[in-house]
Design an enzyme around this catalytic site. Structure first.
Site, PDB file in Angstrom:
ATOM      1  N   LYS A  54       0.829  -1.200   0.000  1.00 46.51           N
ATOM      2  CA  LYS A  54       0.000   0.000   0.000  1.00 46.51           C
ATOM      3  C   LYS A  54       0.864   1.251   0.000  1.00 46.51           C
ATOM      4  CE  LYS A  54      -2.605  -1.441   3.550  1.00 46.51           C
ATOM      5  NZ  LYS A  54      -2.969  -2.747   3.976  1.00 46.51           N
TER       6      LYS A  54
HETATM    7  N1  GLU Z   1      -1.024  -5.475   9.551  1.00 45.96           N
HETATM    8  C1  GLU Z   1      -0.195  -6.335   8.741  1.00 45.96           C
HETATM    9  C2  GLU Z   1      -0.225  -5.868   7.289  1.00 45.96           C
HETATM   10  O1  GLU Z   1      -1.120  -5.119   6.904  1.00 45.96           O
HETATM   11  C3  GLU Z   1      -0.610  -7.781   8.818  1.00 45.96           C
HETATM   12  C4  GLU Z   1      -0.337  -8.373  10.138  1.00 45.96           C
HETATM   13  C5  GLU Z   1      -0.735  -9.826  10.318  1.00 45.96           C
HETATM   14  O2  GLU Z   1      -1.557 -10.351   9.543  1.00 45.96           O
HETATM   15  O3  GLU Z   1      -0.228 -10.422  11.254  1.00 45.96           O
HETATM   16  O4  GLU Z   1       0.646  -6.264   6.545  1.00 45.96           O
END
Ligand code: GLU
Length: 308
Positions: free
Chosen positions: A241
Site C-alpha cells: 500500500k
Molecule cells: N497489519 C499487517 C499488514 O497489513 C498484517 C499483520 C498480520 O496479519 O499479522 O501487513
C-alpha cells in the site's frame, strides 16, 4: 500467566476455528491485501469457522487518514464482512502495556537505548544487553530471546525454523517513541480475539518465530499459521500500500475476486455475486493447490482477463 493480558469478552468463547484479516490502514485495499483477506476468509469458512477483521492502526505516522473506513467499505463490497466487531488496535494500548509489564516482571524484557548505528558493529543484531548507556530519553523495550530456536509447521510453506539469537537478536517489543511494536500487539490481540488460525502474506513468515516466542513467554495459545504467496509487481517486488499499488475496484468486485482465486490456485466457480463466488470457493478449498511462491500480478491478471 493464568489469564492472557487484555482478553476481550467474547460472546461465544470459541472452540471452533476463528480466522482474521488484520490490515494496516496505510493505504487502500490492493490486490495483495485482497489475497490475504480472501485467503484468510476461505480457510476460516472451509473449516466452518468465523472470520474477523482487526485494523492495525498503531502507527500514526504510517496511517493514512480515511484508509480504515475505505478498507472496510471495500471489503464489504467484495463480500467480506467481519463476523464480529472490528477491533481497532489504537484502542488497545492498556492491553499491550499489561503484556509489556508481565514481560518486564519476569525479566524477559529490558530497556534499550541503542540506535541502529550503535548496533552496526554487531551486524544490526542485538547482543543480549543494551550496549549504550541510559540516555535522557525514553528507551525502547526489547525481548531477551536467549538461545531459542523456534520452528513451526506452516500449512502452506511447510516447516520453518529460525535461530532467533543468530538471525534476529533481541527484538523491539515497545518502541522508543512510545508505540507498541507490531510483534507484541499482534500476539496480544490474536490471543484476546481467540484466533485459532493465522492466514496472511508470506512476507510475515519470518516474523512468526518471534510471535511464537512471545506467545510462549506470555503463556498464550499458539494458533496455526498459513502464509500465502505474495502478489508481486512487474519487478518482482511485493505489492504494498505504501508504494501505492493500484487499489482494487470495489465497484466491480468479481474480476478481482476471480483473479485472486486463480492466483491461489483454486478453481474459479461460476457465480455472479461476490458472496456466492466466495462460498463456492470455500466449499472446494484445495490448500495443496496454493502455490508457495508468488508471481507478478499484472501479467497474471491480464492473462485471466484475456481468458475471459
Ligand atoms: N497489519 C499487517 C499488514 O497489513 C498484517 C499483520 C498480520 O496479519 O499479522 O501487513
Amino acid at each position: 500467566m493464568a489469564e492472557p493480558p487484555g482478553r476481550l469478552p467474547a460472546p461465544s468463547r470459541v472452540t471452533r476455528c476463528r480466522g482474521r484479516f488484520a490490515p494496516s490502514p496505510t493505504g487502500l485495499l490492493h490486490f495483495g491485501s485482497l489475497v490475504a483477506a480472501v485467503g484468510s476468509w476461505l480457510f476460516a469458512r472451509a473449516a466452518g469457522g468465523e472470520w474477523i477483521v482487526r485494523m492495525e492502526d498503531l502507527d500514526p505516522a504510517r496511517s493514512l487518514p480515511g484508509a480504515a473506513p475505505a478498507i472496510l467499505d471495500a471489503l464489504a463490497a467484495f463480500g467480506l464482512a467481519s463476523d464480529g466487531p472490528v477491533l481497532m488496535q489504537g484502542t488497545r494500548t492498556a492491553a499491550y502495556a499489561a503484556a509489556l509489564k508481565a514481560l518486564r516482571d519476569t525479566g524477559d524484557a529490558f530497556p534499550c537505548w541503542c540506535s541502529r548505528s550503535d548496533l552496526e558493529p554487531c551486524d544490526g543484531l542485538h547482543p543480549g544487553r543494551c550496549i549504550t548507556p541510559p540516555r535522557d530519553r525514553r528507551p525502547a523495550w526489547r525481548l531477551r530471546v536467549g538461545s531459542a530456536k523456534v520452528g513451526f509447521d506452516d500449512r502452506i510453506q511447510g516447516r520453518f525454523e529460525q535461530d532467533l539469537a543468530r538471525e534476529v537478536g533481541d527484538f523491539v517489543i515497545w518502541r522508543a517513541d512510545g508505540v507498541p511494536a507490531y510483534q507484541l500487539a499482534v500476539v496480544v490481540d490474536d490471543a484476546a480475539q481467540d484466533i485459532t488460525e493465522v492466514v496472511r502474506g508470506a512476507d510475515l513468515l519470518d516474523s512468526t518465530p518471534r510471535q511464537i516466542l512471545l506467545q510462549r513467554r506470555l503463556g498464550l495459545p499458539q494458533p496455526t499459521y498459513a502464509h500465502l504467496p505474495l502478489a508481486l509487481d512487474a519487478c518482482a517486488r511485493k505489492l504494498s500500500k505504501q508504494d501505492a499499488a493500484a487499489p482494487v475496484d470495489p465497484a466491480n468486485p468479481l474480476p478481482a475476486l476471480r483473479a485472486v482465486l486463480g492466483f491461489l490456485g483454486q478453481r474459479v466457480p461460476a457465480a455472479t455475486t461476490p458472496r456466492a463466488l466466495l462460498e463456492a470457493a470455500a466449499a472446494h478449498l484445495d490448500i495443496a493447490a496454493i502455490p508457495r511462491t508468488g508471481c507478478a500480478v499484472a501479467a497474471f491478471a491480464a492473462a485471466r482477463n484475456d481468458a475471459g
